[in-house]
Motif scaffolding. Structure first.
Motif, PDB file in Angstrom:
ATOM      1  N   PRO A 372       0.781  -1.219   0.095  1.00 36.38           N
ATOM      2  CA  PRO A 372       0.056  -0.083   0.157  1.00 36.38           C
ATOM      3  C   PRO A 372       0.965   1.352  -0.083  1.00 36.38           C
ATOM      4  N   GLY A 373       1.962   1.250   0.580  1.00 35.14           N
ATOM      5  CA  GLY A 373       2.985   2.485   0.564  1.00 35.14           C
ATOM      6  C   GLY A 373       3.961   2.455  -0.676  1.00 35.14           C
ATOM      7  N   ASN A 374       3.777   1.541  -1.612  1.00 34.35           N
ATOM      8  CA  ASN A 374       4.624   1.270  -2.615  1.00 34.35           C
ATOM      9  C   ASN A 374       6.093   1.455  -2.600  1.00 34.35           C
ATOM     10  N   ILE A 375       6.977   2.187  -3.315  1.00 32.23           N
ATOM     11  CA  ILE A 375       8.109   2.078  -3.281  1.00 32.23           C
ATOM     12  C   ILE A 375       8.870   2.727  -2.136  1.00 32.23           C
ATOM     13  N   ARG A 376       8.117   3.562  -1.437  1.00 31.97           N
ATOM     14  CA  ARG A 376       8.341   4.139  -0.064  1.00 31.97           C
ATOM     15  C   ARG A 376       8.477   3.162   0.966  1.00 31.97           C
ATOM     16  N   GLU A 377       7.271   2.435   0.860  1.00 32.18           N
ATOM     17  CA  GLU A 377       7.120   1.297   1.885  1.00 32.18           C
ATOM     18  C   GLU A 377       8.240   0.252   1.814  1.00 32.18           C
ATOM     19  N   MET A 378       8.509  -0.011   0.638  1.00 30.13           N
ATOM     20  CA  MET A 378       9.550  -1.176   0.251  1.00 30.13           C
ATOM     21  C   MET A 378      11.256  -0.746   0.696  1.00 30.13           C
ATOM     22  N   MET A 379      11.336   0.473   0.417  1.00 27.15           N
ATOM     23  CA  MET A 379      12.643   1.166   1.151  1.00 27.15           C
ATOM     24  C   MET A 379      12.878   1.090   2.496  1.00 27.15           C
ATOM     25  N   ASN A 380      11.531   1.478   2.992  1.00 21.63           N
ATOM     26  CA  ASN A 380      11.557   1.521   4.455  1.00 21.63           C
ATOM     27  C   ASN A 380      11.710  -0.023   4.965  1.00 21.63           C
ATOM     28  N   MET A 381      11.295  -1.012   4.348  1.00 13.29           N
ATOM     29  CA  MET A 381      11.226  -2.372   4.921  1.00 13.29           C
ATOM     30  C   MET A 381      12.777  -2.914   4.787  1.00 13.29           C
ATOM     31  N   ILE A 382      13.324  -2.600   3.478  1.00 14.09           N
ATOM     32  CA  ILE A 382      14.733  -3.155   3.309  1.00 14.09           C
ATOM     33  C   ILE A 382      15.782  -2.271   4.233  1.00 14.09           C
ATOM     34  N   GLU A 383      15.588  -1.136   4.542  1.00 15.26           N
ATOM     35  CA  GLU A 383      16.658  -0.490   5.358  1.00 15.26           C
ATOM     36  C   GLU A 383      16.279  -1.103   6.847  1.00 15.26           C
ATOM     37  N   GLN A 384      15.177  -1.381   7.204  1.00 17.43           N
ATOM     38  CA  GLN A 384      15.013  -1.869   8.529  1.00 17.43           C
ATOM     39  C   GLN A 384      15.757  -3.628   8.436  1.00 17.43           C
ATOM     40  N   LEU A 385      15.500  -4.132   7.364  1.00 14.42           N
ATOM     41  CA  LEU A 385      16.006  -5.613   7.471  1.00 14.42           C
ATOM     42  C   LEU A 385      17.444  -5.575   7.511  1.00 14.42           C
ATOM     43  N   VAL A 386      18.195  -4.522   6.753  1.00 16.91           N
ATOM     44  CA  VAL A 386      19.715  -4.490   6.451  1.00 16.91           C
ATOM     45  C   VAL A 386      20.050  -4.099   7.908  1.00 16.91           C
ATOM     46  N   SER A 387      19.422  -3.184   8.925  1.00 14.51           N
ATOM     47  CA  SER A 387      19.663  -2.811   9.902  1.00 14.51           C
ATOM     48  C   SER A 387      19.539  -4.203  11.125  1.00 14.51           C
ATOM     49  N   LEU A 388      18.757  -4.797  10.993  1.00 12.87           N
ATOM     50  CA  LEU A 388      18.317  -5.595  12.057  1.00 12.87           C
ATOM     51  C   LEU A 388      18.731  -7.319  11.869  1.00 12.87           C
ATOM     52  N   VAL A 389      18.796  -7.531  10.786  1.00 10.14           N
ATOM     53  CA  VAL A 389      19.015  -9.243  10.273  1.00 10.14           C
ATOM     54  C   VAL A 389      20.558  -9.323  10.176  1.00 10.14           C
ATOM     55  N   ASP A 390      21.320 -10.068  11.002  1.00 14.84           N
ATOM     56  CA  ASP A 390      22.593 -10.263  10.811  1.00 14.84           C
ATOM     57  C   ASP A 390      23.061 -11.414   9.831  1.00 14.84           C
ATOM     58  N   GLU A 391      22.381 -12.243   9.369  1.00 17.78           N
ATOM     59  CA  GLU A 391      22.396 -13.416   8.484  1.00 17.78           C
ATOM     60  C   GLU A 391      22.651 -12.648   7.094  1.00 17.78           C
ATOM     61  N   GLU A 392      23.304 -13.274   6.087  1.00 17.54           N
ATOM     62  CA  GLU A 392      23.632 -13.107   4.797  1.00 17.54           C
ATOM     63  C   GLU A 392      22.191 -13.108   4.091  1.00 17.54           C
ATOM     64  N   CYS A 393      21.534 -14.291   4.389  1.00 16.86           N
ATOM     65  CA  CYS A 393      20.447 -14.570   3.573  1.00 16.86           C
ATOM     66  C   CYS A 393      19.047 -14.135   4.512  1.00 16.86           C
ATOM     67  N   ILE A 394      18.196 -13.472   3.749  1.00 13.44           N
ATOM     68  CA  ILE A 394      16.780 -12.847   4.541  1.00 13.44           C
ATOM     69  C   ILE A 394      15.954 -14.091   4.213  1.00 13.44           C
ATOM     70  N   THR A 395      15.654 -14.731   5.227  1.00 11.40           N
ATOM     71  CA  THR A 395      14.637 -15.998   5.102  1.00 11.40           C
ATOM     72  C   THR A 395      13.393 -15.407   5.199  1.00 11.40           C
ATOM     73  N   PRO A 396      12.135 -16.070   5.122  1.00 14.75           N
ATOM     74  CA  PRO A 396      10.584 -15.470   5.230  1.00 14.75           C
ATOM     75  C   PRO A 396      10.418 -15.152   6.910  1.00 14.75           C
ATOM     76  N   ASP A 397      10.995 -15.869   7.866  1.00 11.45           N
ATOM     77  CA  ASP A 397      10.889 -15.590   9.191  1.00 11.45           C
ATOM     78  C   ASP A 397      11.203 -14.195   9.553  1.00 11.45           C
TER      79      ASP A 397
END
Length: 471
Positions: A372-397
């Protein structure tokens, strides 16, 4: 029937032979791997480069044959990697890595050498630079704002879907003129990026691109911001006055974002500037000429606003000479894997973090999410994942709870729809079985007569009796 089947087999065989010939004799090195990363095809060009026979390569895992390969990563992520640098046999190569999808599963991947060595590419670039130098050697040096290499072009707008390609085609045509453009689209679709690209490819590209959010500035300040003001025009006015954005954007582009939120009183003043090609500073008496290209944008339905008398119809037609609509992400799902991979790579580089990638299952979930937030929402999610996920591979969980909840809802909805269809199918079969039994009773067990009553061939009746286990 047998002849048709043989013809089809022969035709398929011919197609396969043609494809094999193309792969074998291609100048570029081509390797194909299966779902496990095992090489299934290794053409002659790649064989010469690696110094091993095709028979030696086929059947081995690609990581054992080609150093620095990432084909096994592409199998996991399902995201193509184009124009990447890879060192093979001591040479820097430009390569493409393309996943092959069947339904929602990556079944194989193809690796292609675009240049046998980067030196080939350097030679091409040197030839281009030499031509450019020759053509500009006698031209005077003039500072014209952005250099061409710094400008936004439409190729930098990510996406190959028909929806976004059509939008880019219209925008390219719009850029060639100075006609006003109105960009519509949901919040977060990239309206300002398109506006910037149109400006940077337009006759006014050497001028300034100035953006203003019409919803962010109070009504009593908006006029002074757009048209400027003279000294003493109001309490707090700067000594000597201040030029407005129309003056700052002279021979450039003024981007009026959220035009649907502009007050009616300002709409009439903007209309006058568009008609007369001149404006007057607040508190001033002498008008000044304007040479500004106007691009406006909104996520609102201006036609409805006109009907509700909240937007001027005459201004709408002045602004809407070239309408451009940017589709939401849910209307261009095929672009989502490429957007995810590109943004993830960019954010990792920005934060100087080791490169990460999405698992193919994660990409499948994100592709079916409505964004619903389109590209802006996607960018927000990716920055969040890069900051919080330690592993190289981003799994569904590791995906945000909101996205996983939406995915569960979609799956439940599909399951419910499937269950409903199953019930309908079962009722249909029960009715068919009952019809067969009744026909047999009426025909005293005579199958030929029962088939005639139902209106089907006797062989078809036998098939149905067998299907429903009716003796």
């Amino acid at each position: 029937m047998k002849g048709i089947g043989e013809d089809l087999m022969q035709e398929n065989g011919n197609h396969l032979n043609i494809l094999t010939t193309v792969l074998e004799h291609a100048y570029e090195g081509i390797v194909v791997v299966d779902q496990q990363g095992v090489i299934t095809h290794f053409n002659q060009a790649y064989s010469r480069l690696k110094g091993i026979s095709q028979q030696q390569a086929i059947g081995q895992n690609v990581t054992d044959v080609i150093e620095n390969t990432r084909l096994h990563h592409v199998l996991k992520t399902g995201v193509p990697e184009r124009g990447r640098l890879q060192t093979i046999s001591g040479q820097d190569m430009i390569v493409h890595r393309i996943p092959v999808w069947e339904g929602e599963t990556v079944t194989s991947a193809i690796g292609i050498l675009v240049f046998d060595g980067v030196s080939d590419l350097y030679e091409i670039l040197e030839q281009i630079e030499s031509k450019e130098h020759t053509s500009t050697a006698s031209a005077p040096s003039v500072n014209r704002g952005k250099q061409p290499t710094e400008r936004t072009n439409f190729d930098t707008i990510i996406g190959r879907s028909e929806a976004i390609m059509n939008t880019k085609r219209i925008a390219r045509k719009a850029a060639k003129t100075l006609a006003t453009v109105q960009i519509t689209g949901e919040s977060g679709t990239g309206k300002e990026l398109f506006a910037q690209a149109i400006h940077d490819q337009s006759p006014y590209a050497d001028g300034e691109f100035i953006s203003i959010n019409c919803a962010a500035i109070p009504e009593h300040l908006l006029e002074a911001e757009l048209f400027g003001y003279e000294e003493g025009a109001f309490t707090g006015a700067k000594k000597g006055g201040k030029p407005g954005l129309f003056e700052a954007a002279d021979y450039g582009t003024l981007f009026l974002d959220e035009i649907g939120d502009m007050p009616l009183s300002m709409q009439s003043k903007i209309l006058r500037v568009l008609q007369e090609k001149e404006a007057t500073r607040v508190g001033g008496l002498t008008p000044y000429q304007t040479h500004v290209r106007i691009i406006s944008a909104t996520n609102k339905n201006l036609i409805s606003m006109i009907e509700e008398e909240r937007f001027r119809e005459d201004l709408y037609y002045r602004l809407n000479i070239i309408p451009i609509h940017i589709p939401p992400l849910r209307a261009r799902k095929e672009d989502i894997p490429l957007l995810l991979a590109t943004f993830l790579e960019n954010v990792c580089r920005k934060y100087e973090i080791e490169e990460k990638h999405f698992l193919a299952e994660s990409i499948s979930i994100l592709t079916h999410y409505p964004w619903p937030g389109n590209i802006r929402e996607m960018m927000n999610m990716i920055e969040q994942l890069v900051s919080l996920v330690d592993e190289e591979c981003i799994t569904p969980d590791k995906l945000p709870a909101k996205i996983l909840t939406e995915n569960s809802t979609v799956l439940e909805s599909r399951s419910s729809a499937f269950s409903f269809l199953e019930k309908i199918q079962q009722k249909k079969q029960d009715h068919e079985k009952e019809l067969l039994i009744t026909a047999l009773k009426d025909a005293n067990g005579n199958k030929a007569e029962a088939a005639r009553q139902i209106g089907i061939h006797r062989s078809t009746l036998y098939e149905k009796l067998k299907k429903f286990d009716i003796l």
